[in-house]
Structure formats: C-alpha cells, structure tokens
Design a protein around this motif. Structure first.
Motif, PDB file in Angstrom:
ATOM      1  N   PRO A 101     -65.956  -4.112 -46.403  1.00  8.91           N
ATOM      2  CA  PRO A 101     -64.703  -3.490 -46.824  1.00  8.91           C
ATOM      3  C   PRO A 101     -64.973  -2.223 -47.632  1.00  8.91           C
ATOM      4  CG  PRO A 101     -64.820  -5.816 -47.498  1.00  8.91           C
ATOM      5  CD  PRO A 101     -66.173  -5.435 -47.007  1.00  8.91           C
ATOM      6  N   LEU A 102     -64.225  -1.188 -47.361  1.00  6.78           N
ATOM      7  CA  LEU A 102     -64.442   0.082 -48.075  1.00  6.78           C
ATOM      8  C   LEU A 102     -64.119  -0.060 -49.561  1.00  6.78           C
ATOM      9  CD1 LEU A 102     -63.101   2.482 -45.316  1.00  6.78           C
ATOM     10  CD2 LEU A 102     -65.466   2.252 -46.096  1.00  6.78           C
ATOM     11  N   GLU A 103     -63.318  -1.054 -49.919  1.00 10.91           N
ATOM     12  CA  GLU A 103     -63.000  -1.276 -51.331  1.00 10.91           C
ATOM     13  C   GLU A 103     -64.227  -1.725 -52.115  1.00 10.91           C
ATOM     14  OE1 GLU A 103     -59.740  -3.989 -51.986  1.00 10.91           O
ATOM     15  OE2 GLU A 103     -59.942  -3.904 -54.169  1.00 10.91           O
ATOM     16  N   THR A 104     -65.127  -2.430 -51.436  1.00 11.79           N
ATOM     17  CA  THR A 104     -66.232  -3.037 -52.195  1.00 11.79           C
ATOM     18  C   THR A 104     -67.619  -2.559 -51.785  1.00 11.79           C
ATOM     19  OG1 THR A 104     -66.238  -4.886 -50.641  1.00 11.79           O
ATOM     20  CG2 THR A 104     -64.935  -5.154 -52.657  1.00 11.79           C
ATOM     21  N   THR A 213     -68.739 -10.943 -51.814  1.00 12.86           N
ATOM     22  CA  THR A 213     -68.880  -9.865 -52.803  1.00 12.86           C
ATOM     23  C   THR A 213     -67.524  -9.233 -53.153  1.00 12.86           C
ATOM     24  OG1 THR A 213     -69.267  -8.222 -51.088  1.00 12.86           O
ATOM     25  CG2 THR A 213     -71.226  -9.227 -52.069  1.00 12.86           C
ATOM     26  N   SER A 214     -66.429  -9.817 -52.630  1.00 12.53           N
ATOM     27  CA  SER A 214     -65.130  -9.168 -52.865  1.00 12.53           C
ATOM     28  C   SER A 214     -64.136 -10.100 -53.547  1.00 12.53           C
ATOM     29  CB  SER A 214     -64.567  -8.661 -51.534  1.00 12.53           C
ATOM     30  OG  SER A 214     -64.395  -9.747 -50.648  1.00 12.53           O
ATOM     31  N   ASP A 215     -64.624 -10.992 -54.400  1.00  3.92           N
ATOM     32  CA  ASP A 215     -63.762 -11.938 -55.131  1.00  3.92           C
ATOM     33  C   ASP A 215     -62.826 -12.692 -54.185  1.00  3.92           C
ATOM     34  OD1 ASP A 215     -64.844 -11.347 -57.567  1.00  3.92           O
ATOM     35  OD2 ASP A 215     -63.414  -9.728 -57.997  1.00  3.92           O
ATOM     36  N   GLY A 216     -63.295 -12.957 -52.998  1.00 11.22           N
ATOM     37  CA  GLY A 216     -62.486 -13.726 -52.057  1.00 11.22           C
ATOM     38  C   GLY A 216     -61.429 -12.917 -51.336  1.00 11.22           C
ATOM     39  N   LEU A 217     -61.219 -11.658 -51.733  1.00  9.46           N
ATOM     40  CA  LEU A 217     -60.141 -10.857 -51.136  1.00  9.46           C
ATOM     41  C   LEU A 217     -60.261 -10.748 -49.620  1.00  9.46           C
ATOM     42  CD1 LEU A 217     -59.824  -7.776 -53.552  1.00  9.46           C
ATOM     43  CD2 LEU A 217     -58.027  -9.419 -52.985  1.00  9.46           C
ATOM     44  N   TYR A 218     -61.481 -10.529 -49.150  1.00  6.96           N
ATOM     45  CA  TYR A 218     -61.655 -10.206 -47.730  1.00  6.96           C
ATOM     46  C   TYR A 218     -62.393 -11.283 -46.941  1.00  6.96           C
ATOM     47  CZ  TYR A 218     -60.326  -5.417 -48.986  1.00  6.96           C
ATOM     48  OH  TYR A 218     -59.656  -4.302 -49.431  1.00  6.96           O
ATOM     49  N   ASP A 219     -62.747 -12.421 -47.605  1.00  6.28           N
ATOM     50  CA  ASP A 219     -63.632 -13.388 -46.953  1.00  6.28           C
ATOM     51  C   ASP A 219     -63.116 -13.854 -45.589  1.00  6.28           C
ATOM     52  OD1 ASP A 219     -65.301 -13.104 -49.031  1.00  6.28           O
ATOM     53  OD2 ASP A 219     -65.047 -15.117 -49.866  1.00  6.28           O
ATOM     54  N   ALA A 220     -61.837 -14.240 -45.534  1.00  2.00           N
ATOM     55  CA  ALA A 220     -61.297 -14.770 -44.275  1.00  2.00           C
ATOM     56  C   ALA A 220     -61.307 -13.691 -43.194  1.00  2.00           C
ATOM     57  CB  ALA A 220     -59.880 -15.283 -44.492  1.00  2.00           C
TER      58      ALA A 220
END
Ligand SMILES: NC(=O)c1ccc[n+]([C@@H]2O[C@H](COP(=O)([O-])OP(=O)(O)OC[C@H]3O[C@@H](n4cnc5c(N)ncnc54)[C@H](OP(=O)(O)O)[C@@H]3O)[C@@H](O)[C@H]2O)c1
Length: 299
Positions: A101-104, A213-220
């Motif tokens: 993800p570009l956020e992380t 690495t994204s606090d669960g935001l993007y895992d799924a």
C-alpha cells in the motif's frame, strides 16, 4: 519488416542488464545465437560462473545498476573488450517490483524501486550514449531497448511503486527517443505482460514482508491481491517471446517505439475505459471492498 542489419562487423556488441535470470537471460542467449557479442550484466561472481556454464560465449559483466562506480567500471570494461566491434545496443532489463500500500510503503523501498528501474538505467544510458552515437555515425543500427511493462500503462492497487517506476520509464523512453533522433540512435520500449520468471516469486516475498505492517488496515485486501497475483502468474508466457521482440527492436530498419507482448495487449485495452469505470472493474476483479465500505469498520 526488413530485419537485415547493415553492420559490416556482423551484428555488433550489446549489453543486457539483469541477465542472471528471466527475460534478461533469455535475451542474452537469443542475441548471442543471432550473432551479437553479448555482455551479460550480473551482480555476483557465482552468477557470472553460472552464465559461463550455460553459454561459454556470453561475456558476463559485473553490474549493480544502482551503483555509480559499478556502472562506470562495467562500461569501461565493455569498451576495452569490444576488440574493434561496434557497440550497437543497450538493453535495460534489470528490474524489481516493490509491492504494498502506498500509505505504508517505506520511502527507502520506494527509492530503491526507482533507483533500479529508472535512475540506474538513466545513468547507464548516459555512459553508453557516446559509444552508441559513434556506432550510428559509422553507419550501424544502434540504440537503447528499455524493458518496460504493461504496468507502465495500467496501474493496479498495491503494485503502485512498480507502476510508478514503469510509467516514469515510459515517459523517459519517449523523451529520450525524440532527443536522440538527430543521430539516429534508436530507442524502443518493450512492454511485456505476464511472463514466467523469478520476479513473481520475488513479488510474493515482497507481499509477505508487507503483511502486518499496516495496523490491519490493508491485510484483507493484500490477501486478495496476493491470490490474484498467484492466479495471474500461472498464465505467463515464455521469456523467449519477449527476447524475440528485443531482437526485433535492435535489428529492424524501423523499430517499433512501444511493443506490448503477450497478455499485455489485452490488459492494455483497459486503459481505453474511463478511469472511474476502470477503478470499479479493477476493484471487482481483485475482490476489493466497495467505495466507502470500510468507513465504519475498525480500525
Ligand atoms: N516477468 C514479468 O511478468 C514481467 C512483466 C513485465 C515486465 N517485466 C520486466 O522485465 C524485466 C526483467 O524481469 P524478469 O521478469 O526477468 O525478473 P527476474 O527474473 O527477477 O530478473 C530480474 C533481473 O534484474 C536483476 N537486477 C535486480 N536488481 C538489480 C540491480 N540493482 N542491479 C543489477 N541487476 C539487478 C536481477 O539480478 P539478481 O538475480 O542479482 O537479483 C535479475 O537478473 C524487469 O524490468 C521487469 O520489470 C517482467
């Protein structure tokens, strides 16, 4: 198409970067069998030995494209070993695909992506151009072939770093081609689709390393994207097909500026669709959540 070379020395010397595996290896081997003296860029002595075993007539050349000194030393050695042959082609193939993800994604990883796929390549072009111009002046067909990707036309979520680097490479190639026209130094961009190489294993490894690495935001979403990556690579073409296109770009009287290879032709048709619709289609294809649907979820 006229593919006759006007090279009085045969077909001249070429440098293929990233020749340890995949498209680079296939290209180095094919160009060698078509009569070129091939300098094959590799990053270690073990890889150089492996290449000598595969084809004793290849000339392995140590080259880490991110490193100024390495690029300089490689071009010096190449110039020393030309033995009077013209240097007619630089095939910029070395590449990596940073995922996430570009956020992380870390800025270090983003920089590494561009250092390999664009800045290192640009540095090598600057060192190669005096030789290519001299060959063109002497009447040889001389040029640069950059290995882009359909990813330089069609952006896919979580493939952002790679897409951004290949879009940049497409623009770079278009500008370079126009600037070098006055000397007839040719510039082609080869844009493969899914090709059976080690890059896919590396992509999966890269995805594994960004999971969590994204606090669960993007895992799924990343898990679904990973499934799509696994499905996609199963249909990849043989890298030799890309190598054939590179050979054509080097030898044709009028080489194509951009050539889509394999499923890239079909994928690229998606770029004709308006962006809003394309986002929806890609989101559905990848099984991503609908617009706004995560607003009330935790986190
Ligand atoms: N496979 C596909 O589906 C596909 C599709 C479109 C475009 N492409 C493009 O095709 C090109 C070749 O990829 P591939 O699929 O053949 O993958 P690959 O088998 O992983 O080959 C990549 C090559 O690049 C080299 N490389 C990586 N970083 C380097 C660096 N810093 N300096 C010098 N060499 C470096 C690798 O060397 P090491 O072995 O030492 O790491 C390897 O030889 C890439 O530009 C890629 O973006 C591939």
């Amino acid at each position: 198409m006229d593919t006759t070379s006007n090279d009085p020395h045969g077909t001249g010397a070429v440098l293929v970067t990233g020749a340890s595996s995949g498209i680079g290896l296939a290209t180095a081997q094919l160009l060698r069998t078509r009569g070129h003296l091939v300098f094959a860029g590799v990053r270690s002595e073990e890889q150089a030995d492996a290449l000598r075993t595969i084809d004793p007539e290849l000339r392995p050349l140590r080259l880490e494209v991110r490193d100024d000194a390495s690029r300089f030393a490689a071009m010096e050695r190449l110039a020393d070993e030309l033995d009077g042959r013209p240097f007619v082609g630089l095939v910029n193939n070395a590449g990596i695909a940073v995922q996430g993800p570009l956020e992380t994604v870390s800025l270090d990883d983003l920089r590494r992506q561009f250092e390999v796929n664009l800045f290192g390549l640009a540095g090598l072009v600057q060192l190669a151009l005096p030789h290519l111009r001299a060959s063109s002046r002497a009447g040889h067909r001389a040029g640069v072939v950059n290995i882009g990707s359909v990813g330089g036309r069609l952006p896919i979520p979580f493939n952002g770093p790679y897409n951004a680097s290949k879009f940049a490479l497409a623009a770079y190639s278009d500008c370079l081609r126009q600037e070098l026209r006055p000397w007839n130094v040719r510039v082609s961009l080869v844009e493969p689709g899914t090709t059976r190489t080690a890059i896919w294993t590396k992509i999966e490894q890269s995805l594994t390393s960004v999971e969590g690495t994204s606090d669960g935001l993007y895992d799924a979403m990343l898990a679904r994207y990973g499934d799509s990556v696994r499905r996609l690579q199963a249909g990849g073409i043989d890298p030799l097909r890309v190598a054939e296109v590179v050979h054509r770009a080097l030898s044709a009287r009028r080489p194509a500026h951009r050539t889509l290879v394999g499923d890239a032709r079909l994928m690229a048709t998606l770029t004709w669709v308006p962006t809003a619709l394309r986002d929806v289609l890609l989101g559905r294809g990848l099984g991503l959540p609908r617009a706004g649907s995560l607003l009330r979820s935790n986190p």
